[in-house]
Design a protein around this motif. Structure first.
Motif, PDB file in Angstrom:
ATOM      1  N   LYS A 123       0.844  -1.194   0.000  1.00 27.18           N
ATOM      2  CA  LYS A 123       0.000   0.000   0.000  1.00 27.18           C
ATOM      3  C   LYS A 123       0.878   1.242   0.000  1.00 27.18           C
ATOM      4  O   LYS A 123       1.764   1.387   0.835  1.00 27.18           O
ATOM      5  CB  LYS A 123      -0.919   0.006   1.225  1.00 27.18           C
ATOM      6  N   VAL A 124       0.622   2.152  -0.943  1.00 25.07           N
ATOM      7  CA  VAL A 124       1.443   3.358  -1.085  1.00 25.07           C
ATOM      8  C   VAL A 124       0.634   4.641  -0.985  1.00 25.07           C
ATOM      9  O   VAL A 124       1.204   5.730  -1.006  1.00 25.07           O
ATOM     10  CB  VAL A 124       2.214   3.340  -2.425  1.00 25.07           C
ATOM     11  N   GLY A 125      -0.684   4.527  -0.891  1.00 22.38           N
ATOM     12  CA  GLY A 125      -1.490   5.729  -0.829  1.00 22.38           C
ATOM     13  C   GLY A 125      -2.961   5.428  -1.023  1.00 22.38           C
ATOM     14  O   GLY A 125      -3.419   4.293  -0.810  1.00 22.38           O
ATOM     15  N   VAL A 126      -3.690   6.449  -1.465  1.00 25.92           N
ATOM     16  CA  VAL A 126      -5.140   6.346  -1.647  1.00 25.92           C
ATOM     17  C   VAL A 126      -5.497   6.946  -3.002  1.00 25.92           C
ATOM     18  O   VAL A 126      -4.909   7.956  -3.427  1.00 25.92           O
ATOM     19  CB  VAL A 126      -5.888   7.083  -0.521  1.00 25.92           C
ATOM     20  N   HIS A 127      -6.449   6.316  -3.688  1.00 23.07           N
ATOM     21  CA  HIS A 127      -6.981   6.872  -4.936  1.00 23.07           C
ATOM     22  C   HIS A 127      -8.480   6.612  -4.941  1.00 23.07           C
ATOM     23  O   HIS A 127      -8.926   5.487  -4.696  1.00 23.07           O
ATOM     24  CB  HIS A 127      -6.319   6.210  -6.153  1.00 23.07           C
ATOM     25  N   ASN A 128      -9.267   7.659  -5.204  1.00 22.33           N
ATOM     26  CA  ASN A 128     -10.727   7.544  -5.163  1.00 22.33           C
ATOM     27  C   ASN A 128     -11.208   6.972  -3.832  1.00 22.33           C
ATOM     28  O   ASN A 128     -12.123   6.136  -3.788  1.00 22.33           O
ATOM     29  CB  ASN A 128     -11.240   6.696  -6.334  1.00 22.33           C
ATOM     30  N   GLU A 129     -10.548   7.407  -2.744  1.00 24.12           N
ATOM     31  CA  GLU A 129     -10.906   7.014  -1.381  1.00 24.12           C
ATOM     32  C   GLU A 129     -10.725   5.521  -1.134  1.00 24.12           C
ATOM     33  O   GLU A 129     -11.285   4.979  -0.168  1.00 24.12           O
ATOM     34  CB  GLU A 129     -12.339   7.444  -1.050  1.00 24.12           C
ATOM     35  N   MET A 130      -9.949   4.855  -1.971  1.00 23.50           N
ATOM     36  CA  MET A 130      -9.638   3.437  -1.810  1.00 23.50           C
ATOM     37  C   MET A 130      -8.120   3.268  -1.766  1.00 23.50           C
ATOM     38  O   MET A 130      -7.373   4.102  -2.299  1.00 23.50           O
ATOM     39  CB  MET A 130     -10.198   2.612  -2.977  1.00 23.50           C
ATOM     40  N   PRO A 131      -7.620   2.185  -1.129  1.00 13.87           N
ATOM     41  CA  PRO A 131      -6.169   1.971  -1.080  1.00 13.87           C
ATOM     42  C   PRO A 131      -5.580   1.822  -2.482  1.00 13.87           C
ATOM     43  O   PRO A 131      -6.228   1.294  -3.398  1.00 13.87           O
ATOM     44  CB  PRO A 131      -6.023   0.668  -0.283  1.00 13.87           C
ATOM     45  N   LYS A 132      -4.352   2.299  -2.622  1.00 18.81           N
ATOM     46  CA  LYS A 132      -3.601   2.128  -3.866  1.00 18.81           C
ATOM     47  C   LYS A 132      -2.341   1.342  -3.524  1.00 18.81           C
ATOM     48  O   LYS A 132      -1.682   1.604  -2.513  1.00 18.81           O
ATOM     49  CB  LYS A 132      -3.233   3.488  -4.453  1.00 18.81           C
ATOM     50  N   TYR A 133      -2.003   0.362  -4.361  1.00 24.13           N
ATOM     51  CA  TYR A 133      -0.879  -0.532  -4.097  1.00 24.13           C
ATOM     52  C   TYR A 133       0.111  -0.468  -5.260  1.00 24.13           C
ATOM     53  O   TYR A 133      -0.270  -0.219  -6.403  1.00 24.13           O
ATOM     54  CB  TYR A 133      -1.362  -1.978  -3.938  1.00 24.13           C
ATOM     55  N   LYS A 134       1.395  -0.728  -4.952  1.00 23.59           N
ATOM     56  CA  LYS A 134       2.432  -0.696  -5.988  1.00 23.59           C
ATOM     57  C   LYS A 134       3.446  -1.796  -5.733  1.00 23.59           C
ATOM     58  O   LYS A 134       3.784  -2.083  -4.580  1.00 23.59           O
ATOM     59  CB  LYS A 134       3.136   0.668  -6.001  1.00 23.59           C
ATOM     60  N   ASN A 135       3.961  -2.428  -6.819  1.00 25.54           N
ATOM     61  CA  ASN A 135       5.044  -3.401  -6.671  1.00 25.54           C
ATOM     62  C   ASN A 135       6.379  -2.737  -6.956  1.00 25.54           C
ATOM     63  O   ASN A 135       6.441  -1.551  -7.286  1.00 25.54           O
ATOM     64  CB  ASN A 135       4.817  -4.642  -7.548  1.00 25.54           C
ATOM     65  N   ARG A 136       7.480  -3.482  -6.824  1.00 21.96           N
ATOM     66  CA  ARG A 136       8.811  -2.899  -6.939  1.00 21.96           C
ATOM     67  C   ARG A 136       9.149  -2.474  -8.369  1.00 21.96           C
ATOM     68  O   ARG A 136      10.137  -1.764  -8.582  1.00 21.96           O
ATOM     69  CB  ARG A 136       9.870  -3.886  -6.411  1.00 21.96           C
ATOM     70  N   LYS A 137       8.335  -2.863  -9.332  1.00 21.15           N
ATOM     71  CA  LYS A 137       8.548  -2.451 -10.722  1.00 21.15           C
ATOM     72  C   LYS A 137       7.763  -1.190 -11.074  1.00 21.15           C
ATOM     73  O   LYS A 137       7.873  -0.686 -12.179  1.00 21.15           O
ATOM     74  CB  LYS A 137       8.131  -3.578 -11.670  1.00 21.15           C
ATOM     75  N   GLY A 138       6.943  -0.703 -10.142  1.00 25.98           N
ATOM     76  CA  GLY A 138       6.150   0.494 -10.418  1.00 25.98           C
ATOM     77  C   GLY A 138       4.745   0.219 -10.907  1.00 25.98           C
ATOM     78  O   GLY A 138       3.993   1.163 -11.200  1.00 25.98           O
ATOM     79  N   CYS A 139       4.348  -1.053 -11.002  1.00 24.02           N
ATOM     80  CA  CYS A 139       2.980  -1.399 -11.404  1.00 24.02           C
ATOM     81  C   CYS A 139       2.030  -1.123 -10.245  1.00 24.02           C
ATOM     82  O   CYS A 139       2.420  -1.203  -9.074  1.00 24.02           O
ATOM     83  CB  CYS A 139       2.900  -2.866 -11.803  1.00 24.02           C
ATOM     84  N   ILE A 140       0.783  -0.809 -10.535  1.00 22.71           N
ATOM     85  CA  ILE A 140      -0.145  -0.407  -9.486  1.00 22.71           C
ATOM     86  C   ILE A 140      -1.457  -1.188  -9.550  1.00 22.71           C
ATOM     87  O   ILE A 140      -1.890  -1.637 -10.617  1.00 22.71           O
ATOM     88  CB  ILE A 140      -0.451   1.102  -9.545  1.00 22.71           C
ATOM     89  N   ILE A 141      -2.078  -1.347  -8.385  1.00 20.83           N
ATOM     90  CA  ILE A 141      -3.456  -1.803  -8.239  1.00 20.83           C
ATOM     91  C   ILE A 141      -4.223  -0.636  -7.636  1.00 20.83           C
ATOM     92  O   ILE A 141      -3.801  -0.074  -6.611  1.00 20.83           O
ATOM     93  CB  ILE A 141      -3.550  -3.041  -7.325  1.00 20.83           C
ATOM     94  N   TYR A 142      -5.340  -0.272  -8.253  1.00 21.55           N
ATOM     95  CA  TYR A 142      -6.073   0.909  -7.801  1.00 21.55           C
ATOM     96  C   TYR A 142      -7.555   0.754  -8.136  1.00 21.55           C
ATOM     97  O   TYR A 142      -7.961  -0.134  -8.903  1.00 21.55           O
ATOM     98  CB  TYR A 142      -5.509   2.170  -8.474  1.00 21.55           C
ATOM     99  N   PHE A 143      -8.372   1.637  -7.575  1.00 18.45           N
ATOM    100  CA  PHE A 143      -9.819   1.594  -7.802  1.00 18.45           C
ATOM    101  C   PHE A 143     -10.245   2.798  -8.625  1.00 18.45           C
ATOM    102  O   PHE A 143      -9.941   3.948  -8.291  1.00 18.45           O
ATOM    103  CB  PHE A 143     -10.575   1.599  -6.470  1.00 18.45           C
ATOM    104  N   ASP A 144     -10.967   2.513  -9.721  1.00 16.19           N
ATOM    105  CA  ASP A 144     -11.535   3.569 -10.552  1.00 16.19           C
ATOM    106  C   ASP A 144     -12.771   2.982 -11.239  1.00 16.19           C
ATOM    107  O   ASP A 144     -12.696   2.451 -12.338  1.00 16.19           O
ATOM    108  CB  ASP A 144     -10.523   4.067 -11.584  1.00 16.19           C
TER     109      ASP A 144
END
Length: 295
Positions: A123-144
């Motif tokens: 977890k690296v932050g928040v996007h659209n009031e949901m957690p945002k996640y990132k791996n060591r390559k810079g790829c992200i999981i996010y909610f939109d």
């Protein structure tokens, strides 16, 4: 590099670029300063501080692994480049292995083409009031609109997703590729559901064996485990650890262990393996009991 220069292969490199030597000296790669965060792991051979633009206060000296008698410095034949074997650790801005959380997510099941998307997402932050996640390559999981995964830190595009997934956390299970992709679905799982063992204490080339391990198959009627860097724990007469996932060779093991799961505690090096990579300790992840396993 103390000044911009053309290096091997006619490649132009800027001031401050470093040459990384890996795979026991058989491979090399030049890294420009702007790519340090993306290309270099938490522990690397020393880069002289005057070659890092503004970064001197983000590194600290740490003791070398056991078996090293001291610090050495070797200067190349040209004054434009130098190498040193000091041990440094990134400052607070770089997450450490111990900062990994059971609430992280793991991504697996990708083909060779999409392997950059795999690994552990913190977890690296928040996007659209949901957690945002990132791996060591810079790829992200996010909610939109629904949960999505993208191969770079860009919330306007995505490669995989789960339509209809509106929960507060990413859903576990199969995620489908974007409609124009020919890739197969990938698997997203909560770390605490799949990561069973954690290895620590390895250094230098052996650092690839550190981290959390998940069960990905079986070998010799026992589970076969890998971490997100390709290292493997497997059973062949006794439990063994190999840095490259090779079942025919190993660097560490526990000769007294023949149970259904790897034993906890310290593992010994193979007689032919150098001690310079440290000594691994295997422990359970999460709330699993930390007592040694008994055959």
């Amino acid at each position: 590099l103390a000044a911009p220069a053309v290096v091997e292969g006619g490649l132009g490199m800027p001031e401050g670029a470093v040459k990384v030597i890996y795979e026991s000296g058989s491979s090399t790669k030049w890294i420009p300063p702007e790519s340090f965060d993306r290309e270099l792991d938490s522990i690397r051979d020393w880069v002289p501080q005057d070659l890092i633009d503004g970064g001197a206060d983000t590194w600290e000296v740490v003791p070398p692994p056991s078996g090293n008698t001291g610090l050495q410095k070797q200067t190349a034949s040209t004054p434009d480049c130098c190498f040193a074997f000091l041990f440094l650790r990134r400052g607070p801005q770089a997450p450490k292995a111990d900062e990994e959380s059971e609430d992280d997510y793991t991504v697996s099941g990708l083909t060779k083409q999409g392997r950059g998307l795999s690994g552990r997402y913190l977890k690296v932050g928040v996007h659209n009031e949901m957690p945002k996640y990132k791996n060591r390559k810079g790829c992200i999981i996010y909610f939109d609109g629904y949960w999505k995964l993208n191969g770079k830190d860009d919330v306007l595009h995505w490669s995989y997703g789960v339509r209809g997934a509106h929960g507060e956390l990413p859903p576990s299970g199969a995620w489908q590729p974007f409609k124009f992709s020919t890739e197969a679905p990938l698997s997203v799982q909560k770390a605490s559901d799949v990561e069973l063992f954690h290895v620590s204490g390895l250094a230098w080339a052996g650092a690839i064996g550190n981290g959390r391990y998940v069960e990905v198959g079986s070998h010799n009627d026992r589970p076969f485990y890998t971490n997100n860097k390709g290292a493997a724990i497997y059973f062949d007469g006794y439990w063994k650890l190999n840095f490259k996932g090779d079942k025919l060779a190993w660097q560490y093991g526990n000769k007294s262990a023949s149970g259904q799961e790897p034993p906890f505690g310290a593992w010994a090096p193979h007689w032919s393996h150098s001690a310079n990579t440290g000594e691994p300790t295997v422990r359970a992840c999460g709330n699993r009991p930390q007592t040694p396993l008994v055959d």
